[in-house]
Design an enzyme around this catalytic site. Structure first.
Site, PDB file in Angstrom:
ATOM      1  N   LYS A  38       1.246  -1.258   0.028  1.00  0.00           N
ATOM      2  CA  LYS A  38       0.178   0.267  -0.210  1.00  0.00           C
ATOM      3  C   LYS A  38       0.473   1.696  -0.251  1.00  0.00           C
ATOM      4  O   LYS A  38       1.874   1.412   0.791  1.00  0.00           O
ATOM      5  CB  LYS A  38      -1.073   0.267   1.389  1.00  0.00           C
ATOM      6  CG  LYS A  38      -2.221   0.842   1.347  1.00  0.00           C
ATOM      7  CD  LYS A  38      -3.446   0.878   2.361  1.00  0.00           C
ATOM      8  CE  LYS A  38      -4.254   1.621   2.227  1.00  0.00           C
ATOM      9  NZ  LYS A  38      -5.159   0.442   3.271  1.00  0.00           N
ATOM     10  N   GLU A  75     -19.469  -7.043  10.172  1.00  0.00           N
ATOM     11  CA  GLU A  75     -20.749  -6.433  10.940  1.00  0.00           C
ATOM     12  C   GLU A  75     -21.858  -7.114  11.436  1.00  0.00           C
ATOM     13  O   GLU A  75     -22.178  -6.605  12.403  1.00  0.00           O
ATOM     14  CB  GLU A  75     -21.788  -5.090   9.683  1.00  0.00           C
ATOM     15  CG  GLU A  75     -20.015  -3.856   9.705  1.00  0.00           C
ATOM     16  CD  GLU A  75     -19.794  -4.249   8.317  1.00  0.00           C
ATOM     17  OE1 GLU A  75     -19.155  -3.511   8.229  1.00  0.00           O
ATOM     18  OE2 GLU A  75     -19.836  -5.097   7.682  1.00  0.00           O
ATOM     19  N   ARG A  78     -25.571  -3.685   6.654  1.00  0.00           N
ATOM     20  CA  ARG A  78     -25.127  -5.341   6.408  1.00  0.00           C
ATOM     21  C   ARG A  78     -25.190  -6.419   7.488  1.00  0.00           C
ATOM     22  O   ARG A  78     -25.426  -7.088   7.259  1.00  0.00           O
ATOM     23  CB  ARG A  78     -23.537  -5.235   6.561  1.00  0.00           C
ATOM     24  CG  ARG A  78     -22.950  -4.067   5.059  1.00  0.00           C
ATOM     25  CD  ARG A  78     -21.610  -4.123   5.259  1.00  0.00           C
ATOM     26  NE  ARG A  78     -20.846  -5.029   4.903  1.00  0.00           N
ATOM     27  CZ  ARG A  78     -20.034  -5.483   4.089  1.00  0.00           C
ATOM     28  NH1 ARG A  78     -20.622  -5.133   2.964  1.00  0.00           N
ATOM     29  NH2 ARG A  78     -19.733  -6.996   3.891  1.00  0.00           N
TER      30      ARG A  78
END
Length: 640
Positions: free
Chosen positions: A285, A371, A399
């Site tokens: 990243k 979640e 979700r």
């Protein structure tokens, strides 16, 4: 002054078809120019940087090897898609990223044929790519489904549900695991690169197919042993046993920044008869930009910045951010109450819980992008006497709706939901807007739903949630800075279901929920100037309603207007239902509701979004004057 990179090779590439005309030895220069253009663009607009820099070579290789858009490329989450947008006909608009009227910060179907599936939430890519692959297979059309998914997104169960169902796609499905955290892969070196090329090659696959055909003629115990030997050998060498068990042919790990490795591996995968195939690519990243590589978060999300120094523009100092106010109060409360636990789904900093995590690591749980698990885990904690706070953005809490209903509300368990990013969220647009939580929570029996009008109210509501042990409770608050009001030195417990009047009047009543209170007070000033005495109330609770206050306001004013930062079916709908049931609209009361319009609003500055939605002071004034049949211009926004 913005830096404009010199990109002679990239200037020749408008679409992937142009990219495929290049020679392989030109791709390194192309990738370097693509990285420079991405850095320059995000320096101008702000946005997600580190994730995009990590996939520059991978993006280049995918579009070079595969026949996009016939091969349907699906980026998981989509925040890494800026290089993809530059290569797919949108370079001329790349400096409008996340701006009003500009390019979305995520993939978006309406934007380009190269974005076959929109994304901004995690872990959907494999399911979507599988759908494309199977549809083409059933129709006899060419085209693969290609999913690019990060290692973080693999913490969500949906990714495994999709992989478990992927076998039917065969070689039409390719999953590329973008591992940018080194959380799965061993170190990448020449041996693993060699093995990846070897096991994806037609020669190896052909030999493997021959071995399978020979093995079928053996007794069943030997057939099983031969299959396990093949899986074990490749699993030991490359770590792909889990994916093999899910029905994938595993290739990797591959250095995601080495085009000399990536290109031949992806070409082998493209041409393979085996499938579905998972290619494990290791990336870094922030790759190629020193300030990002040196930063702890790899410049995941940034403000506008100076490209040369990497220094980000800092907004002027102002009121504290709502998330940090919540985090500080919970931190303080936890010092005196060992039952308080904090749970988040991969957003410890975004939800303001980083300080809590450092001080109370044994009571802090970052469950990853999970979640559903977060909510049911919190329910279990609550059932055992703890005081769990489930801090999740409004858009992501969607979700876990079945878990909220089945595991929390039905059992009346005292889970505390701290709902960040409630309402419209600016640059992240429709996919991240917290538009629906009032509606989907206030409809549930046993649920208490609060909305803070400002940061001081948030202090009191967080304290109130701590003390509320009789059932589930939610507090919602927006993204960004507070209003600048003084924070209370000692939080007060708010009586459940009790609002407050902040301004008394006689003719018009504005019933506000949440941070539209400031606009309601501005509208009251304007109405007073027109001779319309106006009451403004902060209802605080969408559920239970303050029925006593609402009854008084609706029976003593000519016009009543509700306003909220949520979709139809929320606070205003509950007030209308109460007024109807009680007969409060039978005697000429003019009752109007103001809420978000029935559309998905694109990204813009939040104040402009709310103006477009018809939820600013001018819109409130217009609704009131229209109800009284004053001469007003055509009204904006949503009202009924």
């Amino acid at each position: 002054m913005a830096v404009i990179p010199v990109t002679p090779l990239l200037d020749t590439v408008a679409l992937p078809a142009d990219l495929r005309k290049l020679k392989p030895d030109q791709l390194r220069q192309l990738a370097d120019e693509l990285r420079a253009e991405t850095i320059a663009a995000v320096g101008t607009t702000g946005g997600h940087l580190g994730s995009g820099l990590g996939v520059v070579e991978l993006t280049t290789a995918i579009h070079y090897v595969f026949d996009t858009p016939t091969d349907r490329l699906v980026w998981d989450v989509g925040h890494q898609c800026y290089p993809h947008k530059i290569l797919t006909g949108r370079r001329d608009r790349i400096r409008t990223l996340r701006q009003g009227g500009g390019l979305s910060g995520f993939t978006k179907r309406s934007e380009s044929e190269y974005d076959p599936f929109g994304a901004a939430h995690s872990s959907t890519s494999i399911s979507a790519a599988l759908g494309f692959a199977i549809a083409n297979k059933l129709a006899g059309r060419p085209g693969k489904g290609i999913a690019v998914i990060g290692d973080g997104a693999l913490s969500a169960g949906m990714a495994y549900e999709a992989m478990n169902n992927a076998r039917a796609a065969g070689n039409r499905l390719v999953v590329i695991l973008n591992d940018n955290d080194m959380s799965i892969a061993p170190p990448v070196g020449s041996l693993s690169a060699y093995l990846s090329r070897l096991v994806s090659s037609s020669e190896f696959l052909g030999f493997r197919d021959l071995a399978k055909r020979v093995a079928r003629k053996l007794p069943k115990p030997l057939q099983y042993a031969a299959r396990k030997t093949d899986e074990f050998a490749r699993g030991m060498a490359m770590g792909g046993t889990l994916f093999e068990e899910l029905g994938f042919y595993y290739v990797g790990p591959v250095d995601g920044h080495d085009l000399d490795q990536l290109i031949p591996v992806l070409e082998n995968v493209r041409d393979a008869e085996e499938g579905p195939i998972l290619v494990h690519v290791v990336t870094q990243k922030g790759k190629g930009y020193a300030p990002a590589e040196a930063a702890a978060d790899r410049y995941h999300g940034v403000q506008k910045f100076d490209v040369v120094s990497g220094v980000q523009s800092k907004p002027p100092p102002g009121a504290p951010q709502y998330q940090n106010v919540f985090g500080q109060v919970l931190f303080d409360e936890a010092a005196d109450d060992p039952r308080i636990c904090a749970i988040t789904a991969a957003m410890p900093s975004g939800t303001g819980l980083d300080k809590f995590a450092q001080a109370y690591p044994e009571r802090f749980f970052d469950v990853g992008i999970a979640e559903q698990h977060a909510v049911t885990f919190a329910a279990g904690l609550a059932a055992q006497g703890m005081r769990p706070f489930c801090a999740i953005y409004s858009t992501f809490l969607q979700r876990a709706y079945d878990q909220i209903v089945h595991d929390v509300a039905i059992q009346n368990l005292p889970v505390r939901f701290a709902i960040d990013r409630a309402g419209l969220v600016g640059a992240d647009g429709a996919t991240h807007a917290g538009s629906f939580d009032i509606t989907y929570l206030a409809t549930l029996p046993n649920m208490v739903v609060m909305a803070a009008a400002d940061e001081a109210e948030l202090v009191h509501m967080t304290h109130t949630a701590v003390q509320h042990d009789s059932g589930p409770i939610a507090l919602r608050y927006p993204r960004g800075n507070g209003t600048g009001v003084a924070l209370p030195k000692a939080p007060q417990r708010i009586e459940i279901g009790k609002g407050r009047v902040v301004r008394e009047g006689k003719t018009v009543a504005i019933l506000s929920l949440g941070t539209r209170l400031g606009e309601a007070l501005k509208a009251a000033d304007a109405l007073d100037a027109k001779g319309l005495s106006t009451t403004v109330a902060d209802l605080r609770f969408a559920k239970p309603l303050d029925e006593t206050l609402i009854r008084r306001l609706l029976t003593t004013h000519e016009v009543a207007v509700t306003i909220e930062e949520g979709a139809v079916g929320g606070f205003g709908a509950h007030v209308l239902t109460f007024a109807s049931d009680e007969g409060l609209v039978d005697r000429g009361l003019k009752l109007r509701t103001m809420r978000l319009p029935d559309i998905f609003q694109d990204q813009d500055q939040p104040d402009l979004q709310y103006a477009e939605a018809g939820l600013d002071a001018a819109a409130i004034e217009a609704v009131v004057l229209a109800a009284l049949r004053h001469d007003v211009p055509a009204m904006r926004g949503a009202s009924a």
